[in-house]
Write an enzyme that holds these catalytic residues in place. Structure first.
Site, short mmCIF file in Angstrom:
data_model
loop_
_atom_site.label_atom_id
_atom_site.label_comp_id
_atom_site.label_asym_id
_atom_site.label_seq_id
_atom_site.Cartn_x
_atom_site.Cartn_y
_atom_site.Cartn_z
N LYS A 1 0.85 -1.19 0.00
CA LYS A 1 0.00 0.00 0.00
C LYS A 1 0.88 1.24 0.00
O LYS A 1 1.83 1.34 0.78
CB LYS A 1 -0.93 0.01 1.21
CG LYS A 1 -1.94 1.16 1.16
CD LYS A 1 -2.97 1.07 2.27
CE LYS A 1 -2.37 1.40 3.63
NZ LYS A 1 -3.41 1.46 4.69
N ARG B 1 -10.27 -1.89 7.03
CA ARG B 1 -9.39 -2.74 7.83
C ARG B 1 -9.10 -2.10 9.19
O ARG B 1 -8.84 -2.79 10.16
CB ARG B 1 -8.14 -3.11 7.07
CG ARG B 1 -7.17 -2.01 6.68
CD ARG B 1 -6.26 -1.58 7.80
NE ARG B 1 -4.98 -1.08 7.34
CZ ARG B 1 -4.28 -0.17 7.99
NH1 ARG B 1 -4.77 0.39 9.09
NH2 ARG B 1 -3.09 0.19 7.53
N VAL C 1 -15.21 18.39 18.55
CA VAL C 1 -15.23 19.85 18.68
C VAL C 1 -16.02 20.50 17.55
O VAL C 1 -16.42 21.66 17.66
CB VAL C 1 -13.79 20.41 18.68
CG1 VAL C 1 -13.05 19.95 19.93
CG2 VAL C 1 -13.03 20.01 17.43
N ALA D 1 -3.44 7.78 16.86
CA ALA D 1 -2.00 8.03 16.77
C ALA D 1 -1.37 7.19 15.67
O ALA D 1 -1.39 5.96 15.74
CB ALA D 1 -1.34 7.72 18.12
#
Length: 331
Positions: free
Chosen positions: A71, A115, A165, A224
């Protein structure tokens, strides 16, 4: 032989979540058993464009799962405002391991979302309470949609609390799922108090602390994916049972990367890898387990496993466009 081209709609249609969840779980198991090859993710930094490229090759050999691919994906945060393009785009090349022939070229962006949701579903299935009916989401961007859809495949989710937010993003999410689930806007603590919580934000200053989650909440830390990103407070990570997808990736760019790099959190604070739980080398949730955290960075083997089932489904359904990319004359 011809190569199959699958656009984003065709990937979305053929990357069916039950199939992708099963494929990703098998990928975690294959990686743990040593039946996969996955070189480290490589980066090309482009500070002049405030972006980067990432290459993710992998191969897995596990019975029916004899699959290889790579990928090529980017992260360019300025794309939406400056170029009317997505922040993240990807292309997946899926190849026959025996001959190296490119069986398919497919949109990697839709594949990544599927995925990624599937990885959270696998972790949720092993680490969340069996009767989990509520899901909290911190972040209402595109990843939040597949988080809900995938997790609802493994737990009977009824109530969804979403916190973001951006009120417009929250409303779009509510509009999308309000007829299917009891969906409402809420604070981070209200989302964290659910049986399962998925965090899908790009923040670098933690926004979820130990007081924001329930006694037995399972947290999927999905946001993250680069050094410095950090959604969960250190004291939450230190008090939880932390499960990672891959030690090298997670300590470099996953949820634990900041406290690990600062020496606040060490290997002794990491319970194990998800593959160990999938193959039965470590226990998942037990009666004594409190808060659990799954640190997901996204592995290349997830992509190749998802590409495999997407390709097989597309071939069976006659989807996509076949074209002669390679001259197959013997040389």
């Amino acid at each position: 032989m011809e190569t199959l081209l699958l656009d984003s709609d065709e990937v979305d249609e053929n990357a069916r979540l039950p199939d992708v969840i099963r494929a990703v779980e098998e990928a975690f198991a294959a990686y743990e058993r040593g039946d996969a090859q996955m070189p480290p993710k490589s980066y090309i930094d482009l500070p002049q464009y405030d972006g980067d490229f990432r290459s993710m090759p992998s191969y897995m050999d596990a019975g029916e799962w004899d699959a290889a691919g790579i990928k090529w994906v980017n992260v360019h945060p300025n794309n939406p405002a400056d170029h009317d393009l997505p922040t993240v785009m990807g292309t997946m090349v899926y190849s026959d391991p025996e001959t190296a022939f490119p069986l398919a070229i497919m949109d990697g962006t839709a594949l990544t979302m599927k995925r990624t949701g599937a990885a959270a579903a696998v972790a949720t299935d092993h680490l969340a309470v069996e009767d989990a009916t509520s899901l909290g989401l911190v972040g209402a961007g595109v990843q939040s949609y597949t988080q809900l859809e995938a997790i609802a495949e493994v737990r009977p989710i009824e109530e969804v609390v979403v916190s973001d937010v951006d009120d417009e993003r929250v409303q779009r999410f509510i509009d999308a799922y309000g007829d299917e689930f009891d969906v409402r806007d809420g604070s981070i603590s209200e989302a964290g108090g659910c049986d399962v919580l998925s965090t899908v934000t790009p923040v670098e200053d933690p926004i979820v602390g130990p007081d924001d989650v329930g006694e037995h909440t399972h947290v999927n830390a999905m946001g993250a994916d680069a050094e410095g990103k950090h959604e969960l407070a250190d004291d939450l990570l230190l008090s939880a049972t932390v499960v990672i997808d891959d030690h090298e990736q997670c300590t470099h760019s996953g949820e634990v990367n900041v406290p690990y790099g600062e020496g606040v959190l060490g290997d002794e604070d990491i319970y194990g890898e998800i593959g160990e739980i999938v193959v039965g080398e470590r226990d998942g949730r037990t009666a004594d387990t409190g808060v659990t955290v799954f640190d997901s960075t996204g592995l290349a083997i997830q992509d190749v496993a998802a590409a495999h089932v997407t390709y097989e489904n597309a071939r069976e359904d006659g989807a996509g466009y076949e074209f002669g990319m390679i001259d197959t004359g013997v040389q």
